[in-house]
Design a protein around this motif. Structure first.
Motif, PDB file in Angstrom:
ATOM      1  N   PHE A  96      23.224 -30.569  24.783  1.00 60.47           N
ATOM      2  CA  PHE A  96      22.574 -30.206  23.528  1.00 60.47           C
ATOM      3  C   PHE A  96      23.510 -30.503  22.359  1.00 60.47           C
ATOM      4  N   ALA A  98      22.356 -31.810  19.418  1.00 60.63           N
ATOM      5  CA  ALA A  98      21.644 -31.782  18.136  1.00 60.63           C
ATOM      6  C   ALA A  98      22.185 -30.668  17.243  1.00 60.63           C
ATOM      7  N   ASP A 102      18.980 -23.758  11.875  1.00 62.24           N
ATOM      8  CA  ASP A 102      18.879 -22.386  12.381  1.00 62.24           C
ATOM      9  C   ASP A 102      17.631 -21.683  11.841  1.00 62.24           C
ATOM     10  N   PRO A 130      13.745 -21.202  17.281  1.00 60.81           N
ATOM     11  CA  PRO A 130      14.136 -20.925  18.670  1.00 60.81           C
ATOM     12  C   PRO A 130      15.487 -21.567  18.968  1.00 60.81           C
ATOM     13  N   ILE A 132      17.250 -23.656  21.319  1.00 58.10           N
ATOM     14  CA  ILE A 132      16.813 -24.561  22.383  1.00 58.10           C
ATOM     15  C   ILE A 132      17.780 -24.485  23.563  1.00 58.10           C
ATOM     16  N   LEU A 133      19.080 -24.546  23.264  1.00 55.79           N
ATOM     17  CA  LEU A 133      20.106 -24.478  24.313  1.00 55.79           C
ATOM     18  C   LEU A 133      19.982 -23.187  25.119  1.00 55.79           C
ATOM     19  N   PHE A 150      27.196 -27.740  22.276  1.00 57.89           N
ATOM     20  CA  PHE A 150      28.213 -28.080  21.297  1.00 57.89           C
ATOM     21  C   PHE A 150      28.425 -26.858  20.409  1.00 57.89           C
ATOM     22  N   ALA A 152      29.681 -26.281  16.452  1.00 58.60           N
ATOM     23  CA  ALA A 152      30.170 -26.819  15.187  1.00 58.60           C
ATOM     24  C   ALA A 152      30.743 -25.644  14.407  1.00 58.60           C
ATOM     25  N   LYS A 164      30.351 -18.125  21.766  1.00 63.71           N
ATOM     26  CA  LYS A 164      29.110 -18.874  21.867  1.00 63.71           C
ATOM     27  C   LYS A 164      28.755 -19.171  23.319  1.00 63.71           C
ATOM     28  N   LYS A 168      25.212 -18.016  24.956  1.00 63.33           N
ATOM     29  CA  LYS A 168      24.187 -19.012  25.259  1.00 63.33           C
ATOM     30  C   LYS A 168      23.911 -19.159  26.749  1.00 63.33           C
TER      31      LYS A 168
HETATM   32  N1  CTP Z   1      21.371 -25.005  19.318  1.00 64.68           N
HETATM   33  C1  CTP Z   1      20.074 -25.135  19.778  1.00 64.68           C
HETATM   34  N2  CTP Z   1      19.046 -24.554  19.091  1.00 64.68           N
HETATM   35  C2  CTP Z   1      19.292 -23.876  17.944  1.00 64.68           C
HETATM   36  C3  CTP Z   1      20.609 -23.750  17.448  1.00 64.68           C
HETATM   37  C4  CTP Z   1      21.635 -24.341  18.157  1.00 64.68           C
HETATM   38  O1  CTP Z   1      19.853 -25.746  20.829  1.00 64.68           O
HETATM   39  N3  CTP Z   1      18.252 -23.317  17.288  1.00 64.68           N
HETATM   40  C5  CTP Z   1      22.461 -25.584  20.106  1.00 64.68           C
HETATM   41  C6  CTP Z   1      23.173 -26.750  19.459  1.00 64.68           C
HETATM   42  O2  CTP Z   1      22.574 -27.977  19.833  1.00 64.68           O
HETATM   43  C7  CTP Z   1      24.570 -26.604  20.042  1.00 64.68           C
HETATM   44  C8  CTP Z   1      24.737 -25.109  20.234  1.00 64.68           C
HETATM   45  O3  CTP Z   1      23.415 -24.575  20.267  1.00 64.68           O
HETATM   46  O4  CTP Z   1      24.660 -27.201  21.319  1.00 64.68           O
HETATM   47  C9  CTP Z   1      25.533 -24.417  19.194  1.00 64.68           C
HETATM   48  O5  CTP Z   1      25.026 -24.723  17.902  1.00 64.68           O
HETATM   49  P1  CTP Z   1      25.718 -24.023  16.648  1.00 64.68           P
HETATM   50  O6  CTP Z   1      24.953 -24.341  15.419  1.00 64.68           O
HETATM   51  O7  CTP Z   1      27.200 -24.326  16.695  1.00 64.68           O
HETATM   52  O8  CTP Z   1      25.564 -22.483  17.048  1.00 64.68           O
HETATM   53  P2  CTP Z   1      24.565 -21.339  16.621  1.00 64.68           P
HETATM   54  O9  CTP Z   1      24.245 -20.549  17.841  1.00 64.68           O
HETATM   55  O10 CTP Z   1      23.397 -21.895  15.875  1.00 64.68           O
HETATM   56  O11 CTP Z   1      25.455 -20.424  15.687  1.00 64.68           O
HETATM   57  P3  CTP Z   1      26.003 -20.674  14.185  1.00 64.68           P
HETATM   58  O12 CTP Z   1      25.300 -21.873  13.596  1.00 64.68           O
HETATM   59  O13 CTP Z   1      25.690 -19.407  13.487  1.00 64.68           O
HETATM   60  O14 CTP Z   1      27.501 -20.912  14.349  1.00 64.68           O
END
Ligand code: CTP
Ligand code: CA
Length: 226
Positions: A96, A98, A102, A130, A132-133, A150, A152, A164, A168
């Motif tokens: 994942f 992408a 959020d 939602p 997705i991961l 991933f 970020a 995280k 997750k």
């Molecule tokens: N991800 C996802 N679906 C979302 C948000 C994130 O699948 N709605 C996945 C991203 O593709 C990535 C991982 O979750 O592999 C972490 O994304 P990140 O933005 O770093 O984490 P968040 O859980 O969204 O937390 P935040 O942005 O608050 O740091």
């Protein structure tokens, strides 16, 4: 070995990759998004195909070309991305990469542009998208054996990434520093840390996104065994 003599450690394996940003429409002409170029996710899909895998790439809106020998499913929003990911299963490995938005505007975009009405900026109520991961990693049945996320981060990269991976439920987190000095978002190079569920970290030097992809695919093939 394949026809070009390269090793095919993922021969016959199914790999699913998400890549790019998502766009969340505000009205017919505006959207919420982020700076993801899709370069890292697309490079992973390409590297997995080179390693012999049958690859589906679910991509948000990007301007870079489709990787060769990969099935590409294009989506716009996070909710479309989740549906496309579920439709693409089963997979042996799901990565994942992408940068999913959020939040999305709470109200459907409709067909009419939002106009200034002289009373100041419109309020834009948001709803959470939602995850997705987490949805795929916590699936009661049909969970891919290897689920990779991933992270970020702009600060305390390892602390946030360790939190995280626990939240997750995935098997590996690839964490990178996307602070301005890192120059990762939209850039061509990436310094990543691989974090395991037990908190152990493997840090890689700053590498091109293609090289990160190649090494990651070798690493995942090793984790999967075979
Ligand atoms: N991800 C996802 N679906 C979302 C948000 C994130 O699948 N709605 C996945 C991203 O593709 C990535 C991982 O979750 O592999 C972490 O994304 P990140 O933005 O770093 O984490 P968040 O859980 O969204 O937390 P935040 O942005 O608050 O740091
Ligand atoms: Ca996020």
């Amino acid at each position: 070995l394949g026809a070009d003599g390269a090793a095919r450690p993922l021969a016959g394996r199914r790999v699913l990759v998400t890549s790019g940003p998502t766009h969340e429409p505000i009205d017919p002409v505006r959207y919420l998004a982020n700076r993801s170029s899709g370069r890292q996710g697309h490079a992973i899909a390409e590297a997995a195909a080179r390693a012999g895998a049958i690859v589906t790439l679910v991509s948000g809106p990007v301007t870079i070309p489709d990787p060769p020998r990969v099935t590409v499913v294009r989506v716009e929003t996070a909710r479309e991305m989740l549906a496309a990911v579920e439709a693409a299963l089963p997979a042996d490995i799901a990565v994942f990469a992408a940068a999913v938005a959020d939040w999305r505007p709470e109200h459907e975009a409709g067909t009419k542009k939002i106009k200034k009405d002289g009373s100041g900026p419109a309020l834009l109520p948001l709803a959470e998208n939602p995850d997705i991961l987490a949805t795929i990693a916590r699936r009661p049945s049909g969970r891919p054996p290897l689920v990779v996320g991933f992270a970020a981060e702009t600060d305390a990269v390892l602390d946030h990434a360790r939190a995280k991976i626990a939240r997750k439920g995935c098997d590996l987190i690839v964490a990178n520093d996307v602070s301005a000095e890192g120059g990762v978002m939209g850039g061509v190079a990436n310094a990543v840390h691989l974090i395991r569920p037990d908190g152990a970290v493997e840090s890689w030097p700053r590498l091109g996104k293609d090289e990160v992809a190649r090494r990651l695919v070798q690493h995942l093939a090793g984790m999967l065994g075979g």
